[in-house]
Design a protein around this motif. Structure first.
Motif, PDB file in Angstrom:
ATOM      1  N   VAL A   7       0.859  -1.190   0.000  1.00  0.00           N
ATOM      2  CA  VAL A   7       0.000   0.000   0.000  1.00  0.00           C
ATOM      3  C   VAL A   7       0.890   1.233   0.000  1.00  0.00           C
ATOM      4  O   VAL A   7       2.076   1.157   0.285  1.00  0.00           O
ATOM      5  CB  VAL A   7      -0.937   0.017   1.233  1.00  0.00           C
ATOM      6  CG1 VAL A   7      -1.848  -1.200   1.241  1.00  0.00           C
ATOM      7  CG2 VAL A   7      -0.153   0.087   2.533  1.00  0.00           C
ATOM      8  N   PHE A   8       0.305   2.380  -0.300  1.00  0.00           N
ATOM      9  CA  PHE A   8       1.056   3.621  -0.192  1.00  0.00           C
ATOM     10  C   PHE A   8       1.313   3.947   1.273  1.00  0.00           C
ATOM     11  O   PHE A   8       0.393   3.870   2.103  1.00  0.00           O
ATOM     12  CB  PHE A   8       0.288   4.792  -0.799  1.00  0.00           C
ATOM     13  CG  PHE A   8       0.336   4.859  -2.293  1.00  0.00           C
ATOM     14  CD1 PHE A   8       1.549   4.893  -2.974  1.00  0.00           C
ATOM     15  CD2 PHE A   8      -0.821   4.915  -3.034  1.00  0.00           C
ATOM     16  CE1 PHE A   8       1.597   4.965  -4.347  1.00  0.00           C
ATOM     17  CE2 PHE A   8      -0.790   4.993  -4.410  1.00  0.00           C
ATOM     18  CZ  PHE A   8       0.425   5.009  -5.063  1.00  0.00           C
ATOM     19  N   ALA A   9       2.536   4.326   1.595  1.00  0.00           N
ATOM     20  CA  ALA A   9       2.847   4.774   2.953  1.00  0.00           C
ATOM     21  C   ALA A   9       2.115   6.088   3.240  1.00  0.00           C
ATOM     22  O   ALA A   9       1.650   6.322   4.348  1.00  0.00           O
ATOM     23  CB  ALA A   9       4.350   4.943   3.130  1.00  0.00           C
ATOM     24  N   ALA A  10       2.016   6.939   2.239  1.00  0.00           N
ATOM     25  CA  ALA A  10       1.279   8.201   2.331  1.00  0.00           C
ATOM     26  C   ALA A  10       0.429   8.304   1.065  1.00  0.00           C
ATOM     27  O   ALA A  10       0.959   8.475  -0.028  1.00  0.00           O
ATOM     28  CB  ALA A  10       2.229   9.386   2.440  1.00  0.00           C
ATOM     29  N   ALA A  11      -0.874   8.157   1.221  1.00  0.00           N
ATOM     30  CA  ALA A  11      -1.774   8.131   0.067  1.00  0.00           C
ATOM     31  C   ALA A  11      -1.766   9.466  -0.674  1.00  0.00           C
ATOM     32  O   ALA A  11      -1.944  10.515  -0.064  1.00  0.00           O
ATOM     33  CB  ALA A  11      -3.188   7.792   0.511  1.00  0.00           C
ATOM     34  N   ALA A  23      -9.557  -1.165  -2.744  1.00  0.00           N
ATOM     35  CA  ALA A  23     -10.479  -2.248  -3.109  1.00  0.00           C
ATOM     36  C   ALA A  23      -9.999  -3.581  -2.547  1.00  0.00           C
ATOM     37  O   ALA A  23     -10.797  -4.396  -2.068  1.00  0.00           O
ATOM     38  CB  ALA A  23     -10.618  -2.325  -4.626  1.00  0.00           C
ATOM     39  N   VAL A  24      -8.702  -3.789  -2.580  1.00  0.00           N
ATOM     40  CA  VAL A  24      -8.124  -5.027  -2.054  1.00  0.00           C
ATOM     41  C   VAL A  24      -8.302  -5.085  -0.541  1.00  0.00           C
ATOM     42  O   VAL A  24      -8.740  -6.103   0.009  1.00  0.00           O
ATOM     43  CB  VAL A  24      -6.636  -5.140  -2.445  1.00  0.00           C
ATOM     44  CG1 VAL A  24      -5.986  -6.334  -1.776  1.00  0.00           C
ATOM     45  CG2 VAL A  24      -6.490  -5.203  -3.961  1.00  0.00           C
ATOM     46  N   ILE A  75      -6.619  -9.440  -7.957  1.00  0.00           N
ATOM     47  CA  ILE A  75      -6.486  -9.706  -6.526  1.00  0.00           C
ATOM     48  C   ILE A  75      -7.866  -9.865  -5.888  1.00  0.00           C
ATOM     49  O   ILE A  75      -8.113 -10.816  -5.139  1.00  0.00           O
ATOM     50  CB  ILE A  75      -5.691  -8.589  -5.824  1.00  0.00           C
ATOM     51  CG1 ILE A  75      -4.254  -8.526  -6.366  1.00  0.00           C
ATOM     52  CG2 ILE A  75      -5.696  -8.790  -4.312  1.00  0.00           C
ATOM     53  CD1 ILE A  75      -3.488  -7.289  -5.967  1.00  0.00           C
ATOM     54  N   VAL A  76      -8.788  -8.946  -6.197  1.00  0.00           N
ATOM     55  CA  VAL A  76     -10.139  -9.014  -5.632  1.00  0.00           C
ATOM     56  C   VAL A  76     -10.837 -10.293  -6.091  1.00  0.00           C
ATOM     57  O   VAL A  76     -11.501 -10.965  -5.300  1.00  0.00           O
ATOM     58  CB  VAL A  76     -10.947  -7.758  -5.989  1.00  0.00           C
ATOM     59  CG1 VAL A  76     -12.406  -7.910  -5.618  1.00  0.00           C
ATOM     60  CG2 VAL A  76     -10.359  -6.543  -5.295  1.00  0.00           C
ATOM     61  N   LEU A  77     -10.677 -10.674  -7.351  1.00  0.00           N
ATOM     62  CA  LEU A  77     -11.268 -11.916  -7.857  1.00  0.00           C
ATOM     63  C   LEU A  77     -10.692 -13.111  -7.114  1.00  0.00           C
ATOM     64  O   LEU A  77     -11.428 -14.026  -6.732  1.00  0.00           O
ATOM     65  CB  LEU A  77     -11.020 -12.052  -9.353  1.00  0.00           C
ATOM     66  CG  LEU A  77     -11.634 -13.246 -10.041  1.00  0.00           C
ATOM     67  CD1 LEU A  77     -13.157 -13.243  -9.894  1.00  0.00           C
ATOM     68  CD2 LEU A  77     -11.241 -13.293 -11.505  1.00  0.00           C
ATOM     69  N   HIS A  78      -9.391 -13.102  -6.876  1.00  0.00           N
ATOM     70  CA  HIS A  78      -8.753 -14.189  -6.127  1.00  0.00           C
ATOM     71  C   HIS A  78      -9.307 -14.270  -4.700  1.00  0.00           C
ATOM     72  O   HIS A  78      -9.582 -15.358  -4.206  1.00  0.00           O
ATOM     73  CB  HIS A  78      -7.234 -13.995  -6.101  1.00  0.00           C
ATOM     74  CG  HIS A  78      -6.520 -14.995  -5.248  1.00  0.00           C
ATOM     75  ND1 HIS A  78      -6.326 -16.297  -5.636  1.00  0.00           N
ATOM     76  CD2 HIS A  78      -5.976 -14.880  -4.017  1.00  0.00           C
ATOM     77  CE1 HIS A  78      -5.674 -16.941  -4.687  1.00  0.00           C
ATOM     78  NE2 HIS A  78      -5.454 -16.106  -3.696  1.00  0.00           N
TER      79      HIS A  78
END
Length: 80
Positions: A7-11, A23-24, A75-78
């Protein structure tokens, strides 16, 4: 072993939820799957180590039991 999600450390969107890792993270929360986060800076995204996981140098990545996925839809499908 719990999956690891980069993930982003700072979005860049200042927490509005527009980053593709959201989403993940949401899908994992919906199915009740414990997971670990790997926060990355923008500089980290361009390192060879990260590009081995994600060839475009983006987020998210998903790693679990030798499986590495890097497209949020896949990833979401998995997870589903």
């Amino acid at each position: 072993m719990n999956p690891i999600v980069s993930v982003f450390a700072a979005a860049p969107d200042r927490g509005r939820g527009l980053a593709r890792d959201m989403a993940v993270r949401w899908a994992l929360a919906e199915v009740g799957q414990d997971h670990e986060l790997r926060p990355l800076s923008f500089a980290d995204l361009k390192t060879p180590k990260h590009k081995a996981r994600q060839p475009f140098g983006q987020i998210p990545t998903y790693e679990n039991d030798g499986l590495t996925l890097f497209e949020s839809g896949a990833i979401v499908l998995h997870i589903a």
